[in-house]
Design a protein around this motif. Structure first.
Motif, PDB file in Angstrom:
ATOM      1  N   TRP A 164       2.414   1.709  -3.385  1.00 40.77           N
ATOM      2  CA  TRP A 164       1.386   2.129  -4.327  1.00 40.77           C
ATOM      3  C   TRP A 164       1.102   3.619  -4.187  1.00 40.77           C
ATOM      4  O   TRP A 164       0.975   4.345  -5.163  1.00 40.77           O
ATOM      5  N   LYS A 165       1.019   4.098  -2.948  1.00 43.28           N
ATOM      6  CA  LYS A 165       0.767   5.519  -2.713  1.00 43.28           C
ATOM      7  C   LYS A 165       1.931   6.380  -3.204  1.00 43.28           C
ATOM      8  O   LYS A 165       1.735   7.512  -3.641  1.00 43.28           O
ATOM      9  N   LYS A 166       3.155   5.858  -3.115  1.00 37.90           N
ATOM     10  CA  LYS A 166       4.325   6.603  -3.574  1.00 37.90           C
ATOM     11  C   LYS A 166       4.493   6.562  -5.094  1.00 37.90           C
ATOM     12  O   LYS A 166       5.353   7.245  -5.640  1.00 37.90           O
ATOM     13  N   GLY A 167       3.714   5.733  -5.794  1.00 40.10           N
ATOM     14  CA  GLY A 167       3.778   5.677  -7.252  1.00 40.10           C
ATOM     15  C   GLY A 167       4.832   4.747  -7.804  1.00 40.10           C
ATOM     16  O   GLY A 167       5.244   4.905  -8.956  1.00 40.10           O
ATOM     17  N   GLN A 207       3.622   2.758 -10.972  1.00 43.35           N
ATOM     18  CA  GLN A 207       3.235   3.493 -12.180  1.00 43.35           C
ATOM     19  C   GLN A 207       4.453   3.595 -13.083  1.00 43.35           C
ATOM     20  O   GLN A 207       5.427   4.277 -12.758  1.00 43.35           O
ATOM     21  N   VAL A 242       0.838  -1.203   0.000  1.00 41.14           N
ATOM     22  CA  VAL A 242       0.000   0.000   0.000  1.00 41.14           C
ATOM     23  C   VAL A 242       0.877   1.258   0.000  1.00 41.14           C
ATOM     24  O   VAL A 242       0.612   2.221  -0.732  1.00 41.14           O
ATOM     25  N   TYR A 243       1.940   1.256   0.802  1.00 44.36           N
ATOM     26  CA  TYR A 243       2.842   2.410   0.855  1.00 44.36           C
ATOM     27  C   TYR A 243       3.508   2.653  -0.513  1.00 44.36           C
ATOM     28  O   TYR A 243       3.569   3.783  -0.987  1.00 44.36           O
TER      29      TYR A 243
END
Length: 136
Positions: A121-124, A127, A118-119
């Motif tokens: 993913w939030k930091k990108g 992507q 999750v961390y």
């Protein structure tokens, strides 16, 4: 020196020679299998070839830090899977308390790993943006 010590020493030497063989063997194999002909390669000898596709941009481009973060995430989760398999096999204690304790410990471990995903993913980290290069 007893015969058992001699046998153990032979095992160690054979293991070390096998390790050296696995380290040096690919270099020797590539040396003997590389093409030696220089015909029809004029102008192409200095071109970098990757997977049979023509290169895009300079050969010495730097990779984005996202690539390295993605690779580190993969390595971390591969190591965690290697940890979970033996743990699942060893935690076979008799009784309901032992099974519950083992289940909770593994659940906490997997929960912490989920927070890492999750961390990231939030930091990108997941992507992936492709860079385009011009022919100039």
């Amino acid at each position: 020196m007893t015969s058992q010590e001699l046998i153990d020493l032979i095992y160690i030497v054979v293991f070390c020679m096998g390790g050296i063989g696995f380290a040096v063997g690919p270099f020797i194999l590539v040396y003997f299998l590389q093409p030696r002909s220089t015909r029809n390669t004029v102008g192409k000898t200095l071109q970098v070839v990757e997977c049979g596709m023509p290169p895009i941009g300079d050969a010495w481009i730097k990779f984005s830090a996202v690539y390295y973060l993605y690779a580190l995430m993969f390595v971390a989760f591969a190591v965690d899977i290697l940890f979970l398999m033996p743990v699942a096999l060893v935690y076979n204690k008799p009784g309901p308390v032992g099974d519950l304790q083992a289940f909770l410990e593994i659940l906490i471990f997997v929960g912490i790993l989920s927070l890492v995903i999750v961390y990231a993913w939030k930091k990108g980290v997941f992507q992936w943006q492709r860079k385009t290069y011009s022919d100039q």
